[in-house]
Design an enzyme around this catalytic site. Structure first.
Site, PDB file in Angstrom:
ATOM      1  N   LYS A 156      35.595  36.258  38.592  1.00  0.00           N
ATOM      2  CA  LYS A 156      36.005  34.907  38.213  1.00  0.00           C
ATOM      3  C   LYS A 156      34.776  34.037  37.905  1.00  0.00           C
ATOM      4  O   LYS A 156      33.639  34.432  38.205  1.00  0.00           O
ATOM      5  CB  LYS A 156      36.856  34.306  39.346  1.00  0.00           C
ATOM      6  CG  LYS A 156      38.147  35.109  39.619  1.00  0.00           C
ATOM      7  CD  LYS A 156      38.950  34.497  40.766  1.00  0.00           C
ATOM      8  CE  LYS A 156      40.187  35.336  41.075  1.00  0.00           C
ATOM      9  NZ  LYS A 156      41.010  34.740  42.150  1.00  0.00           N
ATOM     10  N   TYR A 212      48.584  34.735  35.395  1.00  0.00           N
ATOM     11  CA  TYR A 212      49.057  34.250  36.701  1.00  0.00           C
ATOM     12  C   TYR A 212      50.521  33.798  36.675  1.00  0.00           C
ATOM     13  O   TYR A 212      50.923  32.971  37.497  1.00  0.00           O
ATOM     14  CB  TYR A 212      48.151  33.118  37.196  1.00  0.00           C
ATOM     15  CG  TYR A 212      46.844  33.603  37.799  1.00  0.00           C
ATOM     16  CD1 TYR A 212      46.840  34.514  38.857  1.00  0.00           C
ATOM     17  CD2 TYR A 212      45.619  33.132  37.333  1.00  0.00           C
ATOM     18  CE1 TYR A 212      45.642  34.952  39.417  1.00  0.00           C
ATOM     19  CE2 TYR A 212      44.418  33.570  37.895  1.00  0.00           C
ATOM     20  CZ  TYR A 212      44.443  34.484  38.950  1.00  0.00           C
ATOM     21  OH  TYR A 212      43.263  34.915  39.511  1.00  0.00           O
ATOM     22  N   PHE A 267      49.271  25.544  44.107  1.00  0.00           N
ATOM     23  CA  PHE A 267      47.900  25.804  43.667  1.00  0.00           C
ATOM     24  C   PHE A 267      47.810  26.275  42.214  1.00  0.00           C
ATOM     25  O   PHE A 267      46.710  26.498  41.702  1.00  0.00           O
ATOM     26  CB  PHE A 267      47.240  26.831  44.596  1.00  0.00           C
ATOM     27  CG  PHE A 267      47.939  28.170  44.659  1.00  0.00           C
ATOM     28  CD1 PHE A 267      47.710  29.141  43.695  1.00  0.00           C
ATOM     29  CD2 PHE A 267      48.830  28.456  45.697  1.00  0.00           C
ATOM     30  CE1 PHE A 267      48.349  30.374  43.750  1.00  0.00           C
ATOM     31  CE2 PHE A 267      49.469  29.690  45.766  1.00  0.00           C
ATOM     32  CZ  PHE A 267      49.230  30.654  44.791  1.00  0.00           C
ATOM     33  N   ARG A 280      41.357  47.037  45.556  1.00  0.00           N
ATOM     34  CA  ARG A 280      41.784  45.966  46.467  1.00  0.00           C
ATOM     35  C   ARG A 280      41.039  46.070  47.811  1.00  0.00           C
ATOM     36  O   ARG A 280      40.724  45.052  48.428  1.00  0.00           O
ATOM     37  CB  ARG A 280      43.306  46.014  46.701  1.00  0.00           C
ATOM     38  CG  ARG A 280      44.142  45.763  45.444  1.00  0.00           C
ATOM     39  CD  ARG A 280      44.314  44.302  45.103  1.00  0.00           C
ATOM     40  NE  ARG A 280      45.170  43.580  46.027  1.00  0.00           N
ATOM     41  CZ  ARG A 280      45.672  42.367  45.779  1.00  0.00           C
ATOM     42  NH1 ARG A 280      45.415  41.748  44.622  1.00  0.00           N
ATOM     43  NH2 ARG A 280      46.426  41.770  46.658  1.00  0.00           N
ATOM     44  N   THR A 333      42.903  37.906  50.239  1.00  0.00           N
ATOM     45  CA  THR A 333      42.915  36.725  49.368  1.00  0.00           C
ATOM     46  C   THR A 333      42.031  35.607  49.930  1.00  0.00           C
ATOM     47  O   THR A 333      41.295  34.962  49.188  1.00  0.00           O
ATOM     48  CB  THR A 333      44.369  36.220  49.193  1.00  0.00           C
ATOM     49  OG1 THR A 333      45.154  37.311  48.690  1.00  0.00           O
ATOM     50  CG2 THR A 333      44.426  35.059  48.210  1.00  0.00           C
ATOM     51  N   ARG A 387      34.983  39.721  48.937  1.00  0.00           N
ATOM     52  CA  ARG A 387      35.340  38.349  49.317  1.00  0.00           C
ATOM     53  C   ARG A 387      34.813  38.004  50.708  1.00  0.00           C
ATOM     54  O   ARG A 387      34.388  36.873  50.959  1.00  0.00           O
ATOM     55  CB  ARG A 387      36.862  38.155  49.234  1.00  0.00           C
ATOM     56  CG  ARG A 387      37.370  38.076  47.794  1.00  0.00           C
ATOM     57  CD  ARG A 387      38.882  38.134  47.764  1.00  0.00           C
ATOM     58  NE  ARG A 387      39.452  37.911  46.434  1.00  0.00           N
ATOM     59  CZ  ARG A 387      40.711  38.148  46.125  1.00  0.00           C
ATOM     60  NH1 ARG A 387      41.533  38.636  47.039  1.00  0.00           N
ATOM     61  NH2 ARG A 387      41.158  37.914  44.892  1.00  0.00           N
ATOM     62  N   ASN A 422      37.407  32.628  45.311  1.00  0.00           N
ATOM     63  CA  ASN A 422      37.318  33.948  45.958  1.00  0.00           C
ATOM     64  C   ASN A 422      36.747  35.051  45.061  1.00  0.00           C
ATOM     65  O   ASN A 422      36.963  36.234  45.284  1.00  0.00           O
ATOM     66  CB  ASN A 422      38.659  34.333  46.604  1.00  0.00           C
ATOM     67  CG  ASN A 422      39.771  34.524  45.612  1.00  0.00           C
ATOM     68  OD1 ASN A 422      39.545  34.445  44.400  1.00  0.00           O
ATOM     69  ND2 ASN A 422      40.975  34.794  46.106  1.00  0.00           N
ATOM     70  N   HIS A 470      39.191  39.097  40.989  1.00  0.00           N
ATOM     71  CA  HIS A 470      40.602  39.461  40.911  1.00  0.00           C
ATOM     72  C   HIS A 470      40.734  40.969  40.791  1.00  0.00           C
ATOM     73  O   HIS A 470      39.923  41.609  40.134  1.00  0.00           O
ATOM     74  CB  HIS A 470      41.252  38.824  39.666  1.00  0.00           C
ATOM     75  CG  HIS A 470      42.599  39.417  39.341  1.00  0.00           C
ATOM     76  ND1 HIS A 470      43.766  38.969  39.935  1.00  0.00           N
ATOM     77  CD2 HIS A 470      42.962  40.451  38.530  1.00  0.00           C
ATOM     78  CE1 HIS A 470      44.780  39.695  39.479  1.00  0.00           C
ATOM     79  NE2 HIS A 470      44.326  40.596  38.635  1.00  0.00           N
ATOM     80  N   GLU A 515      48.190  43.721  32.977  1.00  0.00           N
ATOM     81  CA  GLU A 515      46.973  42.900  32.881  1.00  0.00           C
ATOM     82  C   GLU A 515      45.953  43.507  31.910  1.00  0.00           C
ATOM     83  O   GLU A 515      45.311  42.775  31.157  1.00  0.00           O
ATOM     84  CB  GLU A 515      46.378  42.697  34.285  1.00  0.00           C
ATOM     85  CG  GLU A 515      47.284  41.824  35.142  1.00  0.00           C
ATOM     86  CD  GLU A 515      46.929  41.813  36.626  1.00  0.00           C
ATOM     87  OE1 GLU A 515      45.924  42.447  37.022  1.00  0.00           O
ATOM     88  OE2 GLU A 515      47.657  41.160  37.403  1.00  0.00           O
TER      89      GLU A 515
HETATM   90  P1  DAT Z   1      45.096  37.883  45.164  1.00  0.00           P
HETATM   91  O1  DAT Z   1      44.091  37.319  44.183  1.00  0.00           O
HETATM   92  O2  DAT Z   1      44.431  38.334  46.434  1.00  0.00           O
HETATM   93  O3  DAT Z   1      45.978  38.940  44.539  1.00  0.00           O
HETATM   94  P2  DAT Z   1      47.385  36.093  44.966  1.00  0.00           P
HETATM   95  O4  DAT Z   1      47.873  36.954  43.853  1.00  0.00           O
HETATM   96  O5  DAT Z   1      48.321  35.787  46.074  1.00  0.00           O
HETATM   97  O6  DAT Z   1      46.040  36.679  45.615  1.00  0.00           O
HETATM   98  O7  DAT Z   1      46.900  34.684  44.383  1.00  0.00           O
HETATM   99  C1  DAT Z   1      46.169  34.643  43.165  1.00  0.00           C
HETATM  100  C2  DAT Z   1      45.019  33.679  43.334  1.00  0.00           C
HETATM  101  O8  DAT Z   1      45.526  32.365  43.544  1.00  0.00           O
HETATM  102  C3  DAT Z   1      44.130  33.950  44.539  1.00  0.00           C
HETATM  103  O9  DAT Z   1      43.120  34.896  44.252  1.00  0.00           O
HETATM  104  C4  DAT Z   1      43.565  32.605  44.832  1.00  0.00           C
HETATM  105  C5  DAT Z   1      44.695  31.668  44.460  1.00  0.00           C
HETATM  106  N1  DAT Z   1      45.511  31.327  45.637  1.00  0.00           N
HETATM  107  C6  DAT Z   1      46.404  32.114  46.258  1.00  0.00           C
HETATM  108  N2  DAT Z   1      46.966  31.502  47.299  1.00  0.00           N
HETATM  109  C7  DAT Z   1      46.397  30.272  47.343  1.00  0.00           C
HETATM  110  C8  DAT Z   1      46.537  29.144  48.188  1.00  0.00           C
HETATM  111  N3  DAT Z   1      47.381  29.147  49.213  1.00  0.00           N
HETATM  112  N4  DAT Z   1      45.769  28.049  47.912  1.00  0.00           N
HETATM  113  C9  DAT Z   1      44.910  28.040  46.885  1.00  0.00           C
HETATM  114  N5  DAT Z   1      44.735  29.068  46.046  1.00  0.00           N
HETATM  115  C10 DAT Z   1      45.462  30.164  46.270  1.00  0.00           C
HETATM  116 MG    MG Z   2      47.435  38.783  43.041  1.00  0.00          MG
END
Ligand code: DAT
Ligand code: MG
Length: 151
Positions: free
Chosen positions: A11, A51, A59, A87, A93, A104, A114, A117, A128
């Site tokens: 990112k 996304y 968020f 992963r 996350t 991370r 973080n 991705h 993707e």
């Molecule tokens: P990951 O990236 O571990 O697959 P995710 O798909 O649940 O996690 O969420 C996508 C991204 O969105 C994540 O990398 C960071 C952001 N995100 C997720 N949950 C969040 C939250 N509670 N507050 C802020 N950003 C968040």
């Molecule tokens: Mg995800």
């Protein structure tokens, strides 16, 4: 299946913090195979598609602002069980909850910064990869490491 693929993207925070080399190094050392990569600043449209599952969450808009805010280093990695392996290398996350020796866990503090991705399933990976890469941006052969990794 040694040809499973996953989409991994460093990112904008990871790129600005000069972590591209460090991160590629971890994936390479594990024995995974890089079959495509590019530096790209994603459009809002691409970010929305990427996304889509998070649309409506509190968020979501901030996440789109962040992911489109600068260059992203997009990659396709290949290998046996590469989706779950990637992963594992990435961690959880929330960087503060993510164990040390994960990307991370080692480099992040905030969930909204973080660093990286990784696709969460083989299906998401396919979706993707198709979103971020054209067919001719993925190499067929490239550096062959199978002989030294798989028996
Ligand atoms: P990951 O990236 O571990 O697959 P995710 O798909 O649940 O996690 O969420 C996508 C991204 O969105 C994540 O990398 C960071 C952001 N995100 C997720 N949950 C969040 C939250 N509670 N507050 C802020 N950003 C968040
Ligand atoms: Mg995800």
């Amino acid at each position: 299946n040694t040809a499973e693929r996953t989409f991994v993207a460093i990112k904008p925070d990871g790129v600005q913090r000069k972590l591209i080399g460090e991160i590629i190094g971890r994936f390479e050392k594990k024995g995974l195979k890089l079959v495509g990569c590019k530096l790209i600043q994603p459009s809002r449209k691409l970010a929305e598609k990427h996304y889509a599952e998070h649309k409506g969450k509190p968020f979501y808009e901030g996440l789109l602002d962040f992911i489109t805010s600068g260059p992203v280093f997009a990659m396709v990695w290949e290998g046996k069980e590469v989706v779950s392996t990637a992963r594992s290398l990435i961690g959880l996350t929330d960087p503060l909850k993510s164990p040390m020796n994960t990307i991370r866990g080692d480099f992040g503090i905030c969930v909204g910064r973080n660093i990286i991705h990784g696709s969460d399933s083989v299906e998401s990976g396919k979706r993707e990869i198709n979103l971020w890469f054209a067919k001719n941006e993925i190499v067929k052969s490239g550096v062959t490491i199978e002989k030294w990794i798989y028996e």
